[in-house]
Design an enzyme around this catalytic site. Structure first.
Site, PDB file in Angstrom:
ATOM      1  N   LYS A  24       0.784  -1.082  -0.110  1.00 44.65           N
ATOM      2  CA  LYS A  24       0.328   0.275  -0.097  1.00 44.65           C
ATOM      3  C   LYS A  24       0.716   1.621   0.350  1.00 44.65           C
ATOM      4  O   LYS A  24       2.161   1.311   0.804  1.00 44.65           O
ATOM      5  CB  LYS A  24      -0.702   0.041   1.546  1.00 44.65           C
ATOM      6  N   ASP A  84      -3.457   9.598   4.604  1.00 40.83           N
ATOM      7  CA  ASP A  84      -4.667   9.400   3.779  1.00 40.83           C
ATOM      8  C   ASP A  84      -5.591  10.381   4.942  1.00 40.83           C
ATOM      9  O   ASP A  84      -5.072  10.650   6.590  1.00 40.83           O
ATOM     10  CB  ASP A  84      -4.271   8.656   4.533  1.00 40.83           C
ATOM     11  N   LYS A 125     -10.806  12.706   7.767  1.00 44.97           N
ATOM     12  CA  LYS A 125     -10.634  11.743   9.774  1.00 44.97           C
ATOM     13  C   LYS A 125     -10.660  13.458   9.899  1.00 44.97           C
ATOM     14  O   LYS A 125     -10.486  14.094   9.943  1.00 44.97           O
ATOM     15  CB  LYS A 125      -9.546  10.992   9.110  1.00 44.97           C
ATOM     16  N   ASP A 169       0.828   5.670   5.695  1.00 45.75           N
ATOM     17  CA  ASP A 169       0.023   5.268   5.023  1.00 45.75           C
ATOM     18  C   ASP A 169       0.660   4.394   3.684  1.00 45.75           C
ATOM     19  O   ASP A 169       0.397   3.553   3.060  1.00 45.75           O
ATOM     20  CB  ASP A 169      -0.880   5.478   4.693  1.00 45.75           C
ATOM     21  N   GLU A 223      -9.891   3.347   1.858  1.00 47.28           N
ATOM     22  CA  GLU A 223      -9.389   3.497   0.153  1.00 47.28           C
ATOM     23  C   GLU A 223      -7.835   2.521   0.343  1.00 47.28           C
ATOM     24  O   GLU A 223      -7.801   2.096  -1.097  1.00 47.28           O
ATOM     25  CB  GLU A 223      -8.423   4.900   0.227  1.00 47.28           C
ATOM     26  N   ARG A 251      -7.914  -1.106   0.634  1.00 47.44           N
ATOM     27  CA  ARG A 251      -7.934  -2.023   0.073  1.00 47.44           C
ATOM     28  C   ARG A 251      -8.345  -1.590  -1.550  1.00 47.44           C
ATOM     29  O   ARG A 251      -8.516  -2.635  -2.347  1.00 47.44           O
ATOM     30  CB  ARG A 251      -9.246  -2.613   0.284  1.00 47.44           C
TER      31      ARG A 251
HETATM   32  N1  BES Z   1      -4.582   4.189   6.584  1.00 52.80           N
HETATM   33  C1  BES Z   1      -5.921   3.892   7.683  1.00 52.80           C
HETATM   34  C2  BES Z   1      -5.822   2.918   8.389  1.00 52.80           C
HETATM   35  C3  BES Z   1      -4.784   2.865   9.949  1.00 52.80           C
HETATM   36  C4  BES Z   1      -5.527   3.957  10.756  1.00 52.80           C
HETATM   37  C5  BES Z   1      -3.535   2.770   9.205  1.00 52.80           C
HETATM   38  C6  BES Z   1      -4.582   4.405  11.953  1.00 52.80           C
HETATM   39  C7  BES Z   1      -2.605   3.273  10.744  1.00 52.80           C
HETATM   40  C8  BES Z   1      -3.240   3.862  12.051  1.00 52.80           C
HETATM   41  C9  BES Z   1      -7.218   3.501   6.504  1.00 52.80           C
HETATM   42  O1  BES Z   1      -6.823   3.682   5.751  1.00 52.80           O
HETATM   43  C10 BES Z   1      -8.420   3.278   7.225  1.00 52.80           C
HETATM   44  O2  BES Z   1      -8.867   4.603   7.579  1.00 52.80           O
HETATM   45  N2  BES Z   1      -9.059   2.475   7.584  1.00 52.80           N
HETATM   46  C11 BES Z   1     -10.213   2.893   8.125  1.00 52.80           C
HETATM   47  C12 BES Z   1     -11.448   1.898   7.207  1.00 52.80           C
HETATM   48  C13 BES Z   1     -12.923   2.432   7.749  1.00 52.80           C
HETATM   49  C14 BES Z   1     -13.046   3.789   6.833  1.00 52.80           C
HETATM   50  C15 BES Z   1     -13.717   1.203   7.400  1.00 52.80           C
HETATM   51  C16 BES Z   1     -10.493   2.829   9.964  1.00 52.80           C
HETATM   52  O3  BES Z   1      -9.569   1.560  10.309  1.00 52.80           O
HETATM   53  O4  BES Z   1     -11.011   3.291  10.378  1.00 52.80           O
HETATM   54 ZN    ZN Z   2      -5.196   4.028   4.241  1.00 52.80          ZN
HETATM   55 MN    MN Z   3      -7.970   5.400   5.259  1.00 53.61          MN
END
Ligand code: BES
Ligand code: ZN
Ligand code: MN
Length: 493
Positions: free
Chosen positions: A263, A268, A275, A286, A347, A349
């Site tokens: 990835k 992000d 966020k 990320d 995003e 995935r």
């Molecule tokens: N990059 C994030 C995941 C992440 C969160 C990595 C904290 C490192 C620290 C990912 O893209 C994300 O935002 N995932 C969401 C998914 C949800 C919207 C289904 C999440 O984990 O909140």
């Molecule tokens: Zn992410």
């Molecule tokens: Mn994300």
């Protein structure tokens, strides 16, 4: 850094810093008693006064004032010593390096009497600790503290024999470290510097040498290749996306063909599903999955494993704008599958699906993807441990074993078939989010839709990719997690 193995007594080693790992039970043992005699009782006195008990992580520095050939003596606590594994040695090496830097020492003597673990593994771990503890990211400080380079490490104990196996293990550890540091650098770099284009340039710059080639696809090529997920996520950005392909071919016949997919979200923000500010603070991390692949592959010309390796890194930032993808949009992938985007913050995935589908077309023996994919995985496993999912148990176990030896913790999570219900969409084949629970699993299940039935493992490194605080082996920031496990895997296939 030169590494030597010597058959020598502690009191004869001439060096700047003499590191002696001690278990709690050894604090009154023969070795320390002998050293204490040479130091005219000063050591025992200091141990008493400072209440040094050799507990794990503790250390005691003693200046020998000419009473020993070594300028400084460093006792490194190993704790009870019941479970001294490679990681204990790694930390002991790191501790020695930290003190050496503080003392301006250029040479370290390391009393080396591992009991349980193999000697080679322990020596490799010490060297790795010494190499990794030196890492710092000082580029953006107006006053930089210069790091002292360690020129020589001498492992010693009476009866220690130098051997090819020991020398090879130590050499290998030194060969890997620059890959870990590269991955750390790429993560630590500010997100407006690490754009997709920059990441492509860095891959080109660092993945050079025998057997390695790098292609960096621009937006036009990405469109031609129909990488629809990457294009969808990139729509909110003013930066063009890139798709990086790094190929390594060994000389002679490859034993296996491995695809690594990383990835590469350079920042992000969540996109339109924005966020909160606090959650964005570390979101330059990320692209850590992609960085780990660049770091690991950059060392392949030196390590020369007999396997063919292809790294695929889709990369872009994830930002909101008038042109950004919207919740409700549908992406049509090159393998025919369609995905409804209900949350633009899921995003990772979306872009990994492109990488996996593309990699699967070449029918490799293994596909391994690394991604800072879900907060849910951090909730489950915390900051030290990555989640691993796999459609082949043997592959999961192999990787977990490689991680254990490399000092990177992996814990298997299940691909629960029943939860596929959660990612069913009302308009497309699947949607990009599941229900309230099991978020790491539903993310993995989406990825699985794109791996055909090729043996595959997904490492969710959201927790361990970024250290929230300093540790002996790594300062706060990017950790380079994954590089050591990948290298172990590729070199032992
Ligand atoms: N990059 C994030 C995941 C992440 C969160 C990595 C904290 C490192 C620290 C990912 O893209 C994300 O935002 N995932 C969401 C998914 C949800 C919207 C289904 C999440 O984990 O909140
Ligand atoms: Zn992410
Ligand atoms: Mn994300």
């Amino acid at each position: 850094m030169e590494v030597k193995f010597r058959d020598q007594q502690a009191e004869h080693v001439r060096t700047d810093l003499l590191a002696v790992p001690v278990k709690e039970s050894e604090i009154e043992g023969a070795l320390l008693r002998r050293l204490d005699r040479r130091l005219r009782g000063g050591l025992a006195e200091r141990i008493r006064r400072s209440r040094f008990t050799a507990s794990e992580g503790s250390a005691l520095l003693y200046t020998t004032s000419g009473m020993l050939p070594a300028a400084n003596l460093l006792l490194v606590g190993l704790g009870k010593g019941e479970e001294i594994d490679a990681d204990s040695w790694r930390k002991a090496g790191a501790r020695a390096r930290k003190e050496a830097s503080a003392q301006g020492a250029r040479e370290i003597g390391f009393f080396f009497a591992p009991d349980k673990d193999g000697e080679s593994a322990a020596a490799a771990a010490v060297v790795e600790g010494i190499s990794l503890a030196a890492y710092q990211f000082e580029k953006y400080r107006s006053e930089r503290k210069p790091a002292t380079a360690i020129q020589r490490v001498t492992f010693f104990r009476p009866g220690l024999k130098s051997s090819d196996a020991l020398a090879r293990a130590a050499g290998l550890a030194q060969d890997i470290a620059p890959g870990v540091c590269l991955a750390r650098d790429l993560v630590n770099e500010p997100p407006s510097v690490t754009t997709a284009r920059f990441l492509g340039e860095q891959a080109r710059r660092h993945c050079r040498g025998r057997g390695l080639t790098v292609e960096v696809w621009n937006k036009k090529k990405i469109q031609q290749m129909k990488l629809a997920g990457l294009l969808a996520v990139n729509r909110g950005s003013v930066e063009e996306p890139r798709f990086i392909v790094i190929r390594y071919k060994p000389q002679g016949k490859a034993k296996k063909r491995v695809a690594l997919i990383g990835k590469g979200i350079t920042f992000d923000s969540g996109g339109l599903s924005l966020k909160p500010a606090k959650s964005m603070e570390t979101m330059k991390l990320d692209m850590a999955g992609g960085a780990a692949i660049i770091g690991a592959m950059s060392r392949l010309p030196v390590l020369r494993p007999q396997v063919e390796v292809t790294g695929y890194i889709p990369t872009t930032d994830n930002l909101p704008s008038g042109s950004a993808q919207k919740p409700g949009d549908v992406i049509r992938y090159l393998n025919g599958k369609t995905v409804e985007v209900l949350n633009t913050d899921a995003e990772g995935r979306l872009i990994l699906a492109d990488g996996l589908a593309l990699a699967a077309k070449e029918k490799p023996d293994y596909m391994i993807n690394l991604a800072t994919l879900t907060g849910a995985c951090m909730v489950a496993l915390g900051n030290e441990v990555a989640g691993i999912f796999s459609n082949r148990q043997a592959l999961a176990e192999k990787l977990i074993g490689c991680g254990r030896e490399a000092g990177e913790k992996l814990w298997q999570l299940p691909l629960v078939k029943e939860y596929r219900e959660e990612i069913k969409s009302s308009v497309a084949d699947i949607k990009n989010i599941g229900g309230s629970y099991g978020g790491a699993i539903t993310a993995a299940l989406l990825l699985q839709e794109f791996v055909a039935d090729i043996p595959w493992a997904h490492l969710d490194i959201a927790g361990p990719a970024f250290a929230e605080k300093d540790s002996p082996l790594c300062p706060k920031g990017g950790t380079g997690f994954g590089v050591r496990t990948l290298v172990k895997f590729l070199t032992t296939l």
